[in-house]
Design a protein around this motif. Structure first.
Motif, short mmCIF file in Angstrom:
data_model
loop_
_atom_site.label_atom_id
_atom_site.label_comp_id
_atom_site.label_asym_id
_atom_site.label_seq_id
_atom_site.Cartn_x
_atom_site.Cartn_y
_atom_site.Cartn_z
N LEU A 35 -9.20 5.25 7.44
CA LEU A 35 -8.35 6.43 7.52
C LEU A 35 -7.14 6.11 8.37
N VAL A 36 -5.97 6.10 7.74
CA VAL A 36 -4.71 5.73 8.39
C VAL A 36 -3.83 6.96 8.47
N ARG A 37 -3.31 7.24 9.67
CA ARG A 37 -2.35 8.34 9.77
C ARG A 37 -0.97 7.78 10.05
N LEU A 38 -0.05 8.03 9.11
CA LEU A 38 1.35 7.70 9.32
C LEU A 38 2.13 9.02 9.19
N GLU A 39 2.65 9.35 8.02
CA GLU A 39 3.24 10.68 7.88
C GLU A 39 2.18 11.71 7.52
N ALA A 40 1.02 11.26 7.07
CA ALA A 40 -0.14 12.11 6.78
C ALA A 40 -1.36 11.23 6.98
N VAL A 41 -2.56 11.79 6.71
CA VAL A 41 -3.78 10.99 6.76
C VAL A 41 -4.04 10.45 5.36
N PHE A 42 -4.26 9.13 5.27
CA PHE A 42 -4.53 8.47 4.00
C PHE A 42 -5.90 7.80 4.09
N CYS A 43 -6.71 7.98 3.06
CA CYS A 43 -8.02 7.33 2.99
C CYS A 43 -7.90 6.16 2.02
N LEU A 44 -8.14 4.93 2.55
CA LEU A 44 -7.97 3.71 1.77
C LEU A 44 -9.33 3.06 1.49
N ASN A 45 -9.45 2.44 0.32
CA ASN A 45 -10.65 1.66 0.05
C ASN A 45 -10.38 0.18 0.34
N SER A 46 -11.32 -0.69 -0.01
CA SER A 46 -11.24 -2.09 0.41
C SER A 46 -10.14 -2.88 -0.27
N VAL A 47 -9.56 -2.38 -1.36
CA VAL A 47 -8.47 -3.09 -2.02
C VAL A 47 -7.13 -2.43 -1.72
N GLY A 48 -7.10 -1.45 -0.81
CA GLY A 48 -5.85 -0.82 -0.42
C GLY A 48 -5.42 0.33 -1.29
N VAL B 33 0.85 -1.19 0.00
CA VAL B 33 0.00 0.00 0.00
C VAL B 33 0.88 1.24 0.00
N SER B 34 0.52 2.21 -0.83
CA SER B 34 1.28 3.46 -0.90
C SER B 34 0.74 4.43 0.14
N VAL B 35 1.45 4.59 1.24
CA VAL B 35 1.02 5.50 2.31
C VAL B 35 2.20 6.36 2.76
N GLY B 36 2.89 6.93 1.82
CA GLY B 36 3.98 7.82 2.14
C GLY B 36 5.34 7.19 1.98
N ASP B 37 6.34 7.93 2.31
CA ASP B 37 7.72 7.48 2.19
C ASP B 37 8.03 6.40 3.22
N PRO B 38 8.52 5.23 2.82
CA PRO B 38 8.75 4.13 3.76
C PRO B 38 9.69 4.49 4.90
N SER B 39 10.73 5.29 4.65
CA SER B 39 11.64 5.63 5.73
C SER B 39 10.95 6.50 6.78
N THR B 40 10.04 7.38 6.34
CA THR B 40 9.28 8.20 7.29
C THR B 40 8.30 7.34 8.07
N VAL B 41 7.65 6.41 7.37
CA VAL B 41 6.72 5.49 8.04
C VAL B 41 7.46 4.68 9.10
N ARG B 42 8.62 4.13 8.75
CA ARG B 42 9.39 3.32 9.70
C ARG B 42 9.73 4.11 10.95
N ALA B 43 10.07 5.39 10.79
CA ALA B 43 10.45 6.21 11.94
C ALA B 43 9.27 6.50 12.85
N GLN B 44 8.05 6.44 12.32
CA GLN B 44 6.87 6.76 13.12
C GLN B 44 6.27 5.56 13.83
N LEU B 45 6.61 4.36 13.43
CA LEU B 45 5.99 3.16 13.98
C LEU B 45 6.18 3.00 15.49
N PRO B 46 7.39 3.27 16.06
CA PRO B 46 7.55 3.05 17.50
C PRO B 46 6.63 3.90 18.37
N ALA B 47 6.13 5.02 17.84
CA ALA B 47 5.28 5.91 18.64
C ALA B 47 3.82 5.49 18.65
#
Length: 419
Positions: A334-347, A300-314
């Protein structure tokens, strides 16, 4: 013809001549003789019980057991009409109390807590309408959902003492002691509460406190995180260096998980509503897993992977996802990682928006995001901005936003109401 003994008893005359005591019927004398020993034992037992009761009450009062709870209830407040949020809002009241998890607002009440006390505050004024205090136990956490307030108290290092209240009035609904040990992480979804400890994932009903299910990690394994949504509870755990994902139905009473799989790297659950998805703690990439068997699928495309990885521990150890439905019944997550992303049923990512806070769904079809002191309301399905709201002198970083009448409750490390 009356006997002399009977005449004496009926007339109440004095002693019979030649006798130093009242005359008695022979049958009565025989009965007293037979029961004298048992009556003595009974009388002694009563005295002993009274003495023990007195001692127990003295000990209880000496230790404060009967004075550890103080509470105040109140009639339900008047109904607050929901009207469109104003374009510009100013601070109406502020409390240093923490806001309850879930949605802290319901039935004209904003639920907050601090120290030993849970407070039900008037949503428009911030005044305390009801409270519940345990002087011997600190509050670990509080959630509010479905007009029910659930408070967790710390007893001997375990957050296992739970009391539920009617949110509108503060009337206690039920009490229970959990079997989960240690410090607990708590979140809520419609109808249920999700509790996570080092070794357990536990879901119980918020209306009555009855268990839906409880899952214990295998011996020697540690639970990392659990995320609840309509698609189930997606949990990650590890046993030594071996990592796993597990899915259990959210609200059913099933005894066993739907599936458990082994994964190559640690994964962190990020979606459990319209789809099941987890982010690799090593790469930061988010991957979909099938709901029925846990087969790994597309990324799933939800932002830059390195930014996502840095946010996971929090991310919180226990969390319920943000999701909503459109007019056709389709589910959006609605998933918030580096921003808010709206996903449908297929990602597929339908839209995204920068935000300092987790998203909030307002009126079912609008999504609130925030940057600094500015809130933006978006259409659920397209992300089109429909309104911008400015909060005077307030940053929303790390806070959640909830609608109250034409105003908003800002739920962060403190609790504030703007109107």
């Amino acid at each position: 013809m009356a006997y002399p003994d009977e005449l004496t008893a009926e007339t109440g005359s004095g002693n019979r001549a030649g006798h130093g005591s009242d005359p008695q019927h022979p049958a009565l004398l025989a009965y007293r003789a037979r029961t004298r020993r048992s009556m003595s034992i009974y009388a002694g037992a009563l005295v002993l019980i009274l003495l023990l009761t007195f001692v127990v009450i003295k000990v209880i009062y000496a230790h404060g057991e009967l004075t550890k709870v103080s509470r105040l209830t109140a009639p339900a407040p008047a109904t607050i009409a929901i009207t469109p949020t104003a374009e510009r809002l100013s601070l109406r009241w502020r409390s240093t109390d923490r806001p309850a998890g879930g949605n802290p607002y319901s039935s004209g009440i904003v639920v907050t807590y601090a120290g030993h006390t849970v407070n039900g505050r008037d949503a428009l004024t911030g005044a305390v309408r009801w409270h519940y205090t345990r002087s011997d136990e600190d509050v670990c956490d509080v959630v509010q959902q479905d007009q029910s307030t659930i408070a967790f108290y710390n007893r001997d290092g375990n957050c296992d003492e739970v009391t539920a209240f009617v949110t509108a009035t503060g009337e206690p609904k039920w009490y229970r002691t959990l079997t989960d040990d240690g410090r607990l992480s708590v979140s809520s979804a419609p109808n249920v509460v999700l509790v996570v400890s080092d070794t357990t994932v536990h879901v119980f009903d918020n209306a009555g406190g009855i268990d839906r299910w409880a899952w214990a990690a295998p011996n020697g394994c540690i639970v990392d995180r659990a995320l609840g949504g309509t698609n189930g509870v997606l949990a990650s755990y590890h046993c030594g260096t071996t990592n796993h994902l597990m899915v259990h139905d959210l609200t059913t009473g099933a005894e066993v998980p739907r599936w458990t799989i082994t994964v190559a790297t640690p994964f962190v659950p990020v979606a459990a509503g319209t789809l099941l998805a987890a982010a690799s703690a090593t790469t930061g990439r988010v991957q979909i897993f099938s709901a029925d068997k846990g087969v790994a699928g597309a990324f799933v495309s939800v932002g830059d992977p390195s930014t996502v990885r840095a946010q996971l521990p929090a991310l919180s150890r226990s969390q319920t996802t943000t999701e909503s439905f459109d007019a056709k019944g389709r589910v959006f997550e609605l998933v918030r990682l580096e921003a808010v992303f709206c996903l449908n049923s297929v990602g597929r990512t339908l839209w995204s928006a920068p935000s300092d806070q987790a998203p909030t769904v307002i009126d079912g079809d609008q999504v609130a995001t925030a940057r600094g002191a500015t809130l933006v309301l978006h259409t659920l399905t397209t992300g089109r901005p429909t309104k911008t709201v400015t909060l005077t002198g307030r940053s929303t970083v790390g806070a959640r936003v909830f609608e109250v009448s034409s105003g908003l409750v800002i739920a962060g490390t403190t609790t504030e109401m703007y109107s």
